[in-house]
Design a protein around this motif. Structure first.
Motif, PDB file in Angstrom:
ATOM      1  N   VAL A  24      28.665  48.846  44.034  1.00 26.00           N
ATOM      2  CA  VAL A  24      30.047  49.300  43.974  1.00 26.00           C
ATOM      3  C   VAL A  24      30.320  50.350  45.040  1.00 26.00           C
ATOM      4  O   VAL A  24      31.364  50.360  45.678  1.00 26.00           O
ATOM      5  N   ALA A  25      29.351  51.234  45.262  1.00 23.31           N
ATOM      6  CA  ALA A  25      29.551  52.275  46.263  1.00 23.31           C
ATOM      7  C   ALA A  25      29.683  51.693  47.656  1.00 23.31           C
ATOM      8  O   ALA A  25      30.329  52.273  48.521  1.00 23.31           O
ATOM      9  N   GLY A  26      29.082  50.552  47.873  1.00 23.21           N
ATOM     10  CA  GLY A  26      29.135  49.941  49.192  1.00 23.21           C
ATOM     11  C   GLY A  26      30.335  49.069  49.406  1.00 23.21           C
ATOM     12  O   GLY A  26      30.493  48.476  50.467  1.00 23.21           O
ATOM     13  N   CYS A  27      31.203  48.930  48.394  1.00 23.50           N
ATOM     14  CA  CYS A  27      32.369  48.057  48.516  1.00 23.50           C
ATOM     15  C   CYS A  27      33.491  48.797  49.218  1.00 23.50           C
ATOM     16  O   CYS A  27      34.017  49.772  48.705  1.00 23.50           O
ATOM     17  N   PRO A 376      44.400  31.236  45.553  1.00 21.53           N
ATOM     18  CA  PRO A 376      43.861  32.251  46.472  1.00 21.53           C
ATOM     19  C   PRO A 376      44.921  33.169  47.077  1.00 21.53           C
ATOM     20  O   PRO A 376      44.594  34.286  47.477  1.00 21.53           O
ATOM     21  N   GLY A 377      46.177  32.715  47.139  1.00 24.52           N
ATOM     22  CA  GLY A 377      47.212  33.569  47.709  1.00 24.52           C
ATOM     23  C   GLY A 377      47.795  34.568  46.742  1.00 24.52           C
ATOM     24  O   GLY A 377      48.689  35.350  47.114  1.00 24.52           O
ATOM     25  N   HIS A 378      47.305  34.570  45.515  1.00 24.84           N
ATOM     26  CA  HIS A 378      47.847  35.474  44.497  1.00 24.84           C
ATOM     27  C   HIS A 378      47.505  36.916  44.838  1.00 24.84           C
ATOM     28  O   HIS A 378      46.454  37.212  45.400  1.00 24.84           O
ATOM     29  N   TRP A 379      48.402  37.830  44.469  1.00 29.71           N
ATOM     30  CA  TRP A 379      48.173  39.250  44.775  1.00 29.71           C
ATOM     31  C   TRP A 379      46.883  39.778  44.137  1.00 29.71           C
ATOM     32  O   TRP A 379      46.276  40.716  44.651  1.00 29.71           O
ATOM     33  N   LEU A 380      46.460  39.161  43.040  1.00 29.76           N
ATOM     34  CA  LEU A 380      45.213  39.598  42.417  1.00 29.76           C
ATOM     35  C   LEU A 380      44.021  39.491  43.364  1.00 29.76           C
ATOM     36  O   LEU A 380      43.074  40.274  43.277  1.00 29.76           O
ATOM     37  N   PHE A 381      44.066  38.508  44.280  1.00 26.07           N
ATOM     38  CA  PHE A 381      42.926  38.231  45.144  1.00 26.07           C
ATOM     39  C   PHE A 381      43.084  38.805  46.553  1.00 26.07           C
ATOM     40  O   PHE A 381      42.265  38.507  47.431  1.00 26.07           O
ATOM     41  N   GLU A 382      44.087  39.635  46.760  1.00 22.68           N
ATOM     42  CA  GLU A 382      44.258  40.258  48.072  1.00 22.68           C
ATOM     43  C   GLU A 382      43.023  41.072  48.439  1.00 22.68           C
ATOM     44  O   GLU A 382      42.486  41.832  47.632  1.00 22.68           O
ATOM     45  N   GLY A 383      42.558  40.884  49.668  1.00 24.41           N
ATOM     46  CA  GLY A 383      41.417  41.644  50.150  1.00 24.41           C
ATOM     47  C   GLY A 383      40.073  41.079  49.766  1.00 24.41           C
ATOM     48  O   GLY A 383      39.036  41.635  50.151  1.00 24.41           O
ATOM     49  N   THR A 384      40.056  39.957  49.026  1.00 24.24           N
ATOM     50  CA  THR A 384      38.768  39.384  48.616  1.00 24.24           C
ATOM     51  C   THR A 384      38.257  38.344  49.607  1.00 24.24           C
ATOM     52  O   THR A 384      37.060  38.049  49.618  1.00 24.24           O
ATOM     53  N   GLY A 385      39.158  37.771  50.397  1.00 22.75           N
ATOM     54  CA  GLY A 385      38.765  36.697  51.296  1.00 22.75           C
ATOM     55  C   GLY A 385      38.537  35.375  50.594  1.00 22.75           C
ATOM     56  O   GLY A 385      38.087  34.407  51.224  1.00 22.75           O
ATOM     57  N   ALA A 386      38.850  35.280  49.315  1.00 28.47           N
ATOM     58  CA  ALA A 386      38.627  34.052  48.566  1.00 28.47           C
ATOM     59  C   ALA A 386      39.648  32.994  48.945  1.00 28.47           C
ATOM     60  O   ALA A 386      40.842  33.280  49.107  1.00 28.47           O
ATOM     61  N   THR A 471      34.721  41.164  42.325  1.00 23.47           N
ATOM     62  CA  THR A 471      35.265  41.643  41.060  1.00 23.47           C
ATOM     63  C   THR A 471      35.788  43.077  41.174  1.00 23.47           C
ATOM     64  O   THR A 471      36.784  43.434  40.542  1.00 23.47           O
ATOM     65  N   ALA A 472      35.152  43.899  42.002  1.00 22.25           N
ATOM     66  CA  ALA A 472      35.652  45.264  42.198  1.00 22.25           C
ATOM     67  C   ALA A 472      37.002  45.250  42.894  1.00 22.25           C
ATOM     68  O   ALA A 472      37.906  46.019  42.546  1.00 22.25           O
ATOM     69  N   GLN A 473      37.175  44.380  43.886  1.00 22.57           N
ATOM     70  CA  GLN A 473      38.446  44.326  44.603  1.00 22.57           C
ATOM     71  C   GLN A 473      39.574  43.823  43.703  1.00 22.57           C
ATOM     72  O   GLN A 473      40.678  44.366  43.693  1.00 22.57           O
TER      73      GLN A 473
END
Length: 515
Positions: A24-27, A376-386, A471-473
């Protein structure tokens, strides 16, 4: 619903100590501009204080030292009493506030002097409910002057070196404008096997259903490390929330039951990794908060599945968790007040399926499956690259939820992850879902019990450590948006339930219980 085993990993604190923050610290994803509201500034300032990495357990032989608090939560400045049994001549107690603290994830706020030790008796289950209550003499009084609101672990250390936790919440008296993190004490006790009995089985183990308790008491230590469900399903999410510097409040499930105004004005309520047991008052108050625009996040599965009743013990009110489950016809409230009969929320005599609140229905266990992103375009997944179809190995399990097509399902609802699995020989799916309510609230449910566990990035259940970044993002996205006020105003759900029609023989549409 399922039984949970804690292992040496949790008991010795290797996850709970310095290594817990490694992934988590490295995320980099969850980091970003911190909020500057007064509540957020207080959280940020607290977490800028020096932490204590040595908060884990090193040794813990059975019954060498163990204890319980006479209150599950206190307001800042109130005292509590610890009831401790130990085979050592003396012991000490230290209180750690759980947070981020630069990755240490805890800060020691208090320590006792050496306290004379004594072995206190191991009680037997009594009464028709087969309830185990220690009823031990108090060993010491713990002041909380100067302790900030938060979730705490009190670590008991015997002179022999053996250690055990006692969890306590220093609760918030007001939650307006804050994200409310809820410690699921009712569920902790349901699974607690200390003294040989839980709401699941008796001394014979998992197969000993006929000797299970029908009511379990807070007047006893927890099994395992002393806080197994907290360290597994709650502490990693608390570390992340405090790291984000958001305005936070802390309460327990008992506090929500007690205070009808506690959630007034809250921006969000966060149900952590396993929050199965709810009273009617809890459900009514969380539902009312949602209807008033308070966002809800369910970071697990199987939430709000069992209806319970809280009763008093000799120690105080709301310290007995009553749940007759499949023996509901024996509940003294049966025929007197069917709304209070303790069984599954979806079952008679007063059925009210949990998905009207959570958005998803608990389906079954045990399973292990890959988590599959479908929006994948949902705001929940922003920044995940999924992308569409991106999968995360073993993230689904051991319990899971699914969106149903029945009338109780809130609309509009978006299924954002739809994960194929097989459970008990049945082909089905687990869903992560987001819906928005007429009052403006957004509600997110991960649909998997392993979500919070994955945040540690320690490889548990064969979940790759890199999954913690995902999951952290996602969790950070949820918490930030929900901390800002009614999410439907800026992030309305776009219904896509029709795209997930059931297949022939689908257990959800057939209203089958798989367990």
């Amino acid at each position: 619903m399922s039984e949970h085993a804690w292992d040496r990993r949790h008991f010795l604190g290797t996850v709970a100590g310095a290594g817990a923050g490694a992934v988590v610290a490295g995320c980099s994803g969850p980091d970003g501009p911190r909020r500057r509201e007064p509540g957020a500034r207080a959280v940020t300032a607290e977490n800028e204080r020096p932490g204590d990495r040595d908060w884990g357990l090193r040794r813990g032989a059975d019954r060498a030292v163990e204890g319980y608090a006479d209150r599950v939560s206190v307001l800042p400045g109130e005292s509590l009493r610890l009831h401790v049994s130990t085979t050592a001549r003396e012991f000490r107690a230290e209180a750690f506030r759980m947070g981020w603290y630069g990755g240490a994830q805890a800060r020691k706020v208090w320590a006792s002097e050496a306290i004379p030790g004594a072995v206190q008796p191991l009680p037997r289950a009594t009464g028709a409910t087969r309830t185990v209550a220690a009823a031990w003499r108090p060993s010491l009084e713990v002041p909380t002057r100067g302790w900030p609101e938060g979730a705490y672990l009190i670590r008991l250390t015997a002179a022999s070196g053996e250690q055990r936790y006692v969890p306590v919440t220093v609760r918030s008296s007001r939650t307006d404008g804050k994200l409310v993190l809820v410690n699921a004490v009712g569920t902790w006790q349901a699974y607690n096997t200390w003294g040989g009995h839980s709401l699941y089985h008796g001394p014979g183990g998992k197969g000993d259903d006929t000797n299970r308790s029908l009511a379990v008491s807070c007047d006893r230590p927890y099994d395992g490390d002393g806080a197994p469900l907290f360290t597994t399903y709650e502490q990693p999410a608390i570390a992340l929330a405090e790291r984000l510097g958001l305005p936070l409040a802390y309460v327990t499930t008992m506090d929500i039951d007690r205070d009808p105004r506690l959630l007034s004005g809250a921006h969000g309520v966060v149900s952590l990794g396993h929050d199965e047991y709810w009273t009617p008052a809890m459900r009514a108050r969380v539902t009312a908060a949602r209807d008033a625009g308070t966002n809800l996040a369910f970071l697990g599965a199987n939430a709000c599945f069992r209806r319970i009743r809280l009763e008093s013990t000799a120690t105080g009110d709301r310290r007995l968790v009553v749940c007759y489950k499949s023996d509901w016809a024996l509940d003294p409230m049966c025929g007197k007040d069917d709304t209070a009969v303790t069984t599954d929320w979806r079952e008679p005599p007063h059925a009210l399926p949990e998905n009207s609140l959570t958005g998803t229905l608990y389906e079954s266990n045990p399973t292990t499956a890959d988590y599959v992103v479908t929006q994948p375009g949902h705001w929940l997944f922003e920044g995940t690259g999924a992308g569409h179809g991106t999968s995360f190995r073993n993230l689904v399990g051991t319990e899971y939820d699914r969106v149903g097509a029945g009338g109780a399902t809130p609309r509009p609802i978006e299924i954002v992850a739809h994960s194929r699995l097989v459970c008990r020989g049945v082909r089905t799916y687990a869903d992560s879902a987001y819906y928005t309510a007429p009052g403006g609230a957004g509600v997110f449910n991960t649909g998997t019990m392993r979500w919070v566990e994955s945040l540690t990035g320690d490889g548990t259940h064969g979940i790759p450590p890199a999954t913690a970044r995902f999951t952290a993002q996602v969790t950070a996205n949820v918490l930030r948006i929900f901390a800002s006020g009614p999410a439907a105003r800026t992030h309305p759900a776009v219904d896509n339930l029709a795209a997930h029609d059931p297949y022939d023989g689908d257990p959800v549409s057939a209203r089958r219980d798989l367990w």
